[in-house]
Design a protein around this motif. Structure first.
Motif, mmCIF file in Angstrom:
data_model
loop_
_atom_site.group_PDB
_atom_site.id
_atom_site.type_symbol
_atom_site.label_atom_id
_atom_site.label_comp_id
_atom_site.label_asym_id
_atom_site.label_seq_id
_atom_site.Cartn_x
_atom_site.Cartn_y
_atom_site.Cartn_z
ATOM 1 N N UNK A 24 -17.400 0.267 19.305
ATOM 2 C CA UNK A 24 -16.697 -0.811 18.610
ATOM 3 C C UNK A 24 -17.369 -1.050 17.267
ATOM 4 N N UNK A 25 -16.570 -0.954 16.221
ATOM 5 C CA UNK A 25 -17.117 -1.143 14.883
ATOM 6 C C UNK A 25 -17.739 -2.529 14.740
ATOM 7 N N UNK A 26 -18.949 -2.547 14.232
ATOM 8 C CA UNK A 26 -19.656 -3.802 13.962
ATOM 9 C C UNK A 26 -20.550 -4.278 15.093
ATOM 10 N N UNK A 27 -20.347 -3.760 16.296
ATOM 11 C CA UNK A 27 -21.204 -4.172 17.411
ATOM 12 C C UNK A 27 -21.774 -2.983 18.179
ATOM 13 N N UNK A 28 -21.087 -1.863 18.171
ATOM 14 C CA UNK A 28 -21.548 -0.675 18.884
ATOM 15 C C UNK A 28 -21.047 0.568 18.155
ATOM 16 N N UNK A 29 -21.599 0.802 16.966
ATOM 17 C CA UNK A 29 -21.225 1.956 16.150
ATOM 18 C C UNK A 29 -22.497 2.654 15.675
ATOM 19 N N UNK A 30 -22.374 3.627 14.809
ATOM 20 C CA UNK A 30 -23.566 4.373 14.396
ATOM 21 C C UNK A 30 -24.559 3.511 13.622
ATOM 22 N N UNK A 31 -24.084 2.604 12.800
ATOM 23 C CA UNK A 31 -24.968 1.747 12.011
ATOM 24 C C UNK A 31 -25.703 0.738 12.900
ATOM 25 N N UNK A 32 -24.959 0.044 13.750
ATOM 26 C CA UNK A 32 -25.620 -0.936 14.622
ATOM 27 C C UNK A 32 -26.548 -0.235 15.608
ATOM 28 N N UNK A 33 -26.197 0.969 16.037
ATOM 29 C CA UNK A 33 -27.072 1.729 16.932
ATOM 30 C C UNK A 33 -28.368 2.104 16.217
ATOM 31 N N UNK A 34 -28.249 2.596 14.991
ATOM 32 C CA UNK A 34 -29.451 2.936 14.226
ATOM 33 C C UNK A 34 -30.337 1.709 14.025
ATOM 34 N N UNK A 35 -29.740 0.580 13.647
ATOM 35 C CA UNK A 35 -30.539 -0.621 13.409
ATOM 36 C C UNK A 35 -31.192 -1.126 14.699
ATOM 37 N N UNK A 36 -30.489 -1.003 15.810
ATOM 38 C CA UNK A 36 -31.068 -1.371 17.105
ATOM 39 C C UNK A 36 -32.282 -0.487 17.398
ATOM 40 N N UNK A 110 -34.543 17.463 20.600
ATOM 41 C CA UNK A 110 -33.948 18.707 20.142
ATOM 42 C C UNK A 110 -32.488 18.644 19.729
ATOM 43 N N UNK A 111 -31.849 17.473 19.859
ATOM 44 C CA UNK A 111 -30.451 17.336 19.455
ATOM 45 C C UNK A 111 -30.292 16.103 18.567
ATOM 46 N N UNK A 112 -29.167 16.046 17.888
ATOM 47 C CA UNK A 112 -28.835 14.919 17.010
ATOM 48 C C UNK A 112 -27.843 14.030 17.742
ATOM 49 N N UNK A 113 -28.192 12.766 17.930
ATOM 50 C CA UNK A 113 -27.337 11.801 18.624
ATOM 51 C C UNK A 113 -26.632 10.915 17.614
ATOM 52 N N UNK A 114 -25.377 10.618 17.884
ATOM 53 C CA UNK A 114 -24.630 9.691 17.043
ATOM 54 C C UNK A 114 -23.642 8.929 17.912
ATOM 55 N N UNK A 115 -23.386 7.714 17.527
ATOM 56 C CA UNK A 115 -22.400 6.870 18.198
ATOM 57 C C UNK A 115 -21.169 6.864 17.295
ATOM 58 N N UNK A 116 -20.248 7.776 17.576
ATOM 59 C CA UNK A 116 -19.142 8.080 16.673
ATOM 60 C C UNK A 116 -17.820 7.542 17.215
ATOM 61 N N UNK A 117 -17.011 7.046 16.295
ATOM 62 C CA UNK A 117 -15.677 6.549 16.643
ATOM 63 C C UNK A 117 -14.905 7.603 17.432
ATOM 64 N N UNK A 118 -14.211 7.174 18.445
ATOM 65 C CA UNK A 118 -13.384 8.001 19.327
ATOM 66 C C UNK A 118 -14.179 8.942 20.231
ATOM 67 N N UNK A 119 -15.504 9.022 20.054
ATOM 68 C CA UNK A 119 -16.325 9.888 20.894
ATOM 69 C C UNK A 119 -17.411 9.127 21.633
ATOM 70 N N UNK A 120 -17.833 7.970 21.083
ATOM 71 C CA UNK A 120 -18.974 7.269 21.664
ATOM 72 C C UNK A 120 -20.241 8.075 21.422
ATOM 73 N N UNK A 121 -21.229 7.920 22.299
ATOM 74 C CA UNK A 121 -22.485 8.647 22.153
ATOM 75 C C UNK A 121 -22.262 10.124 22.379
#
Length: 141
Positions: A24-36, A110-121
């Motif tokens: 969810x943009x603004x509460x559970x996205x790549x930016x908020x995940x990084x800041x967390x 060893x991998x790159x993690x991202x919390x991406x729209x339509x895919x989640x983690x």
């Protein structure tokens, strides 16, 4: 990263990638995940400045434009340094692709993690970067 930070980072990644939380943009996205992650590993309180301040793409872009710092300035002020790497990177590095707004990927195990729209983690192998021509890699000092 020192050992304590690596342990905190590993626990944070495990806790967050195992959660079944809707993107969810603004509460559970790549930016908020990084800041967390940043708050957990480096003892800051940056997430509260961004959390729930935007809800869709338009408000995210508007919020980003209203910030006092660009994302590069924010990273620099918060002890991140841009590094030249190709392919692999190191544990704890972040990669940023900037289109309309920055998308953040975090290196763990060893991998790159991202919390991406339509895919989640989602985990991306190092080879995923072979077709990406413009990104920046940053490392915390």
């Amino acid at each position: 990263m020192n050992l304590q930070q690596k342990l905190a980072y590993g626990k944070w990644v495990s806790d967050n990638t195992d959660k079944v939380r809707q993107w969810q943009r603004g509460t559970n996205d790549c930016c908020t995940s990084f800041l967390s992650m940043h708050d957990t590993v480096y003892g800051t309180n940056e997430l509260e400045k961004v959390f729930d301040k935007y809800t869709d793409t338009r408000s995210a872009i508007r919020f980003y434009k209203q910030m006092n710092l660009t994302w590069r300035q924010w990273l620099t002020v918060n002890d991140w340094t841009q590094v030249e790497t190709s392919g692999t990177g190191q544990e704890g590095d972040i990669r940023i692709i900037f289109k309309k707004y920055p998308t953040i990927y975090m290196k763990h195990n060893g991998v790159w993690w991202a919390n991406i729209e339509e895919r989640g983690w989602t985990a991306y192998e190092n080879s995923s970067w072979d077709s990406v021509h413009e990104y920046e890699t940053w490392r915390h000092n």
